[in-house]
Design a protein around this motif. Structure first.
Motif, PDB file in Angstrom:
ATOM      1  N   TYR A 176      26.013  -4.422  46.326  1.00 25.63           N
ATOM      2  CA  TYR A 176      27.054  -4.543  45.299  1.00 25.63           C
ATOM      3  C   TYR A 176      27.175  -3.260  44.485  1.00 25.63           C
ATOM      4  O   TYR A 176      28.274  -2.794  44.203  1.00 25.63           O
ATOM      5  N   LYS A 202      32.944  -7.117  34.549  1.00 24.30           N
ATOM      6  CA  LYS A 202      32.751  -8.319  35.360  1.00 24.30           C
ATOM      7  C   LYS A 202      31.716  -8.074  36.462  1.00 24.30           C
ATOM      8  O   LYS A 202      30.903  -8.939  36.777  1.00 24.30           O
ATOM      9  N   ARG A 203      31.767  -6.867  37.000  1.00 25.16           N
ATOM     10  CA  ARG A 203      30.819  -6.527  38.061  1.00 25.16           C
ATOM     11  C   ARG A 203      29.391  -6.517  37.509  1.00 25.16           C
ATOM     12  O   ARG A 203      28.462  -7.002  38.149  1.00 25.16           O
ATOM     13  N   GLU A 238      28.356  -8.185  35.052  1.00 27.47           N
ATOM     14  CA  GLU A 238      28.019  -9.601  34.870  1.00 27.47           C
ATOM     15  C   GLU A 238      27.492 -10.188  36.183  1.00 27.47           C
ATOM     16  O   GLU A 238      26.543 -10.981  36.189  1.00 27.47           O
ATOM     17  N   GLU A 239      28.088  -9.764  37.296  1.00 29.83           N
ATOM     18  CA  GLU A 239      27.649 -10.244  38.613  1.00 29.83           C
ATOM     19  C   GLU A 239      26.205  -9.843  38.896  1.00 29.83           C
ATOM     20  O   GLU A 239      25.407 -10.657  39.373  1.00 29.83           O
ATOM     21  N   TYR A 240      25.878  -8.567  38.602  1.00 31.98           N
ATOM     22  CA  TYR A 240      24.491  -8.135  38.856  1.00 31.98           C
ATOM     23  C   TYR A 240      23.526  -8.956  38.026  1.00 31.98           C
ATOM     24  O   TYR A 240      22.444  -9.328  38.494  1.00 31.98           O
ATOM     25  N   THR A 298      23.990 -12.010  37.002  1.00 30.62           N
ATOM     26  CA  THR A 298      23.884 -13.340  37.586  1.00 30.62           C
ATOM     27  C   THR A 298      22.833 -13.351  38.686  1.00 30.62           C
ATOM     28  O   THR A 298      22.066 -14.299  38.826  1.00 30.62           O
ATOM     29  N   LEU A 299      22.821 -12.264  39.461  1.00 35.68           N
ATOM     30  CA  LEU A 299      21.918 -12.236  40.603  1.00 35.68           C
ATOM     31  C   LEU A 299      20.468 -12.113  40.193  1.00 35.68           C
ATOM     32  O   LEU A 299      19.598 -12.733  40.799  1.00 35.68           O
ATOM     33  N   LEU A 302      27.425 -16.830  44.070  1.00 32.14           N
ATOM     34  CA  LEU A 302      28.109 -15.532  44.007  1.00 32.14           C
ATOM     35  C   LEU A 302      28.140 -14.862  45.373  1.00 32.14           C
ATOM     36  O   LEU A 302      29.189 -14.384  45.824  1.00 32.14           O
ATOM     37  N   THR A 303      26.989 -14.862  46.057  1.00 35.52           N
ATOM     38  CA  THR A 303      26.959 -14.171  47.355  1.00 35.52           C
ATOM     39  C   THR A 303      27.856 -14.875  48.370  1.00 35.52           C
ATOM     40  O   THR A 303      28.550 -14.214  49.145  1.00 35.52           O
ATOM     41  N   THR A 347      31.393 -14.065  47.682  1.00 35.78           N
ATOM     42  CA  THR A 347      31.701 -12.690  48.087  1.00 35.78           C
ATOM     43  C   THR A 347      31.959 -12.609  49.593  1.00 35.78           C
ATOM     44  O   THR A 347      32.734 -11.777  50.054  1.00 35.78           O
TER      45      THR A 347
END
Lengths: 391, 155
Positions: free
Chosen positions: A130, A181-182, A184-186, A188-189, B22-23, B26
């Motif tokens: 990502y 937003k990106r 935020e994605e990291y 989340t992971l 999420l994954t 994606t």
């Protein structure tokens, strides 16, 4: 009857994927616990400081790209402000803003690669994919602005090398709108992931006082709660006019350093947005005949300009006698340039205070008493680039 | 209530499920990967790629053999030999750019007073021998022909 045990010595690196380059660590192990750790460096030594003595001030700029090759814009900026301070040059306002844009974009891309490799080292490989996806877009922005993807050589003495186009601003705005937003994605992971927390919380703790004693800078220092950011303490370029916060950690473990750098990314986005909105019109390089090349149209028109162009290109400009230390906040910490000039076109000595080198010195202290697997997360958390450690 | 929520989140691996969501979402989006040799990237005009030497519209070379590009180059990758021509003007004998040493910083283009040297959008420069990567005057002029009328870096 006590067991007969002894410590063993093993080498980690120089060819090891988790050492972020050619770092060699000699480890004394008691079982799986690290007793001592000795970093061996110099595998990427190119003698940049010595090379600088044989080049004119202008020709050193591409050399600074190669210190921390992940954030070239910042290195150029650090060098340029040092020479400008020595010469007493004022840079136009637009150039200052463009410098901040390229520096913060570099910081963002460097932090993205840091997160990518740090997470991949610990086991979260998705984050790597990502982060590289977004970093690619930043490199595309560099390509439009500067003409190169990595070694940008964009910031020059007296300004920047070319003006930004409206297309660049449009694409930067678009990218920055999607970036929070990106991030935020990291988060989340990995942010609440129990494996991540287990691997980072309470590992490699450096206290407030210790961080100062070891001379740490950058995210490694602020992770321990020390409020020291050169962009606030000694503002350069247009940082004085921008609103941003300095994120701080609490106890100074790997997790805190991670949180600090994640928040720094958000601050970088805010700064780039402010710069793109507020950037004034005007020249992008200082109109000082002493350092800046005359416009090409006039070179073949009148003899004075022609002579000026020839002298400036073939001989370089001379810098007044003296010495200077100036530093910039690069993604790794405080990148300082100490330049001694004897009044000629080439520096007598250029000492580079590289943040990675100083931060790396703290690694043995961080990993002592921890497991061998924790070394990997500690190396990731101090965010070193071996090109800068060895120069 | 908080404790029950925390307990449920712990036993259901809540945060890992969130990550998986999420994954998996994606997976359904369009891939960003470019199938490189087939799909070519768009190279911006300011790109600092392979150098090119330009000719005047009448076919004569623009280069005046002043040697400023060689003097300004940080690595000294440009080799230039000149002699005195029949009309007592400087004449260019040989011109070589050693690409293995070149940083592609673009200083040579900035130095050229007559805009005889530019940079192009050529970027696939790998080759099998070092000799082939020494770009001579003929090769650079040929590259200039390819980019005639489309030159950038002229400011």
């Amino acid at each position: 009857m006590p067991l007969n045990t002894k410590e063993i010595t093993i080498n980690m690196g120089p060819q090891h994927p988790s050492t972020h380059g050619v770092l060699r660590l000699v480890l004394e192990l008691d079982g799986e616990v690290v007793v001592s750790c000795t970093p061996h460096i110099g595998y990427l030594h190119r003698g940049s400081e010595k090379l600088a003595e044989a080049r004119t001030y202008q020709q050193i700029v591409p050399l600074t790209d190669r210190f921390d090759y992940l954030s070239c814009g910042n290195n150029n900026l650090g060098y340029a402000i040092a020479v400008e301070k020595l010469m007493g040059i004022e840079v136009p306002e637009r150039a200052d803003y463009l410098r901040v844009i390229v520096a913060e974009l570099s910081r963002l891309s460097a932090h993205l690669l840091w997160l990518a490799t740090h997470a991949a080292d610990i086991g979260a490989v998705t984050v790597l994919l990502y982060c590289l996806r977004e970093r690619e877009e930043i490199l595309d922005l560099f390509e439009i602005l500067t003409g190169a993807r990595l070694t940008v050589s964009y910031v020059n003495i007296g300004g920047v090398r070319r003006d930004a186009t409206p297309d660049f601003f449009r694409r930067t705005r678009e990218f920055m709108a999607g970036m929070p937003k990106r991030i935020e994605e990291y988060n989340t992971l990995i942010m609440q992931n129990r494996i991540w927390l287990g691997r980072t919380k309470g590992i490699g703790i450096i206290s407030y006082d210790e961080a100062i004693d070891w001379g740490l800078t950058g995210g490694s220092l602020r992770g321990s709660g020390v409020n020291y950011d050169l962009r606030k303490v000694m503002p350069y370029a247009a940082y004085e006019k921008l609103k941003f916060e300095v994120p701080l950690g609490e106890i100074g473990d790997v997790y805190d350093r991670y949180i600090v750098r994640m928040e720094e990314m958000n601050q970088s986005i805010a700064m780039i947005n402010q710069c793109v909105e507020d950037i004034p019109d005007g020249p992008y390089k200082a109109d000082i005949p002493m350092v800046s090349l005359p416009p090409k149209d006039r070179v073949m028109q009148d003899i004075e300009t022609l002579i000026h162009h020839f002298v400036l290109v073939s001989k370089g400009f001379s810098v007044p006698k003296g010495e200077i230390y100036a530093a910039a906040e690069v993604p790794k910490g405080e990148l300082g340039f100490y330049i001694v000039s004897d009044g000629s076109e080439k520096p007598v000595r250029m000492k580079v205070r590289s943040p990675s080198f100083v931060n790396l010195a703290c690694l043995p202290r961080m990993v002592k008493g921890h497991m061998i697997a924790d070394i990997v997360s500690c190396i990731g958390s101090i965010d070193i680039v071996l090109g800068e450690v060895d120069r | 209530m908080k404790a029950i929520e925390k307990f449920i989140k712990t036993i259901t691996f809540w945060e890992i499920l969130k990550g998986l969501k999420l994954t998996f979402s994606t997976m359904l989006t369009k891939p960003v990967t470019r199938l490189y040799p087939i799909e070519r990237p768009v190279i911006p005009p300011v790109f600092r790629g392979l150098h090119a030497m330009r000719r005047h519209p009448d076919g004569s070379e623009m280069c005046i053999a002043c040697g400023l590009c060689a003097a300004y180059c940080p690595t000294g990758c440009i080799k230039i030999k000149t002699s005195e021509g029949p009309d007592h003007k400087k004449k260019l004998d040989t011109y070589e750019i050693e690409l293995l040493k070149c940083l592609f910083c673009g200083y040579c283009v900035e130095a050229c007073p007559v805009r005889a040297l530019t940079m192009t959008q050529e970027y696939e420069l790998a080759d099998y021998s070092k000799e082939k990567l020494v770009y001579t005057r003929e090769k650079l002029l040929a590259n200039g022909e390819r980019y005639r009328g489309k030159e950038t870096h002229l400011d």
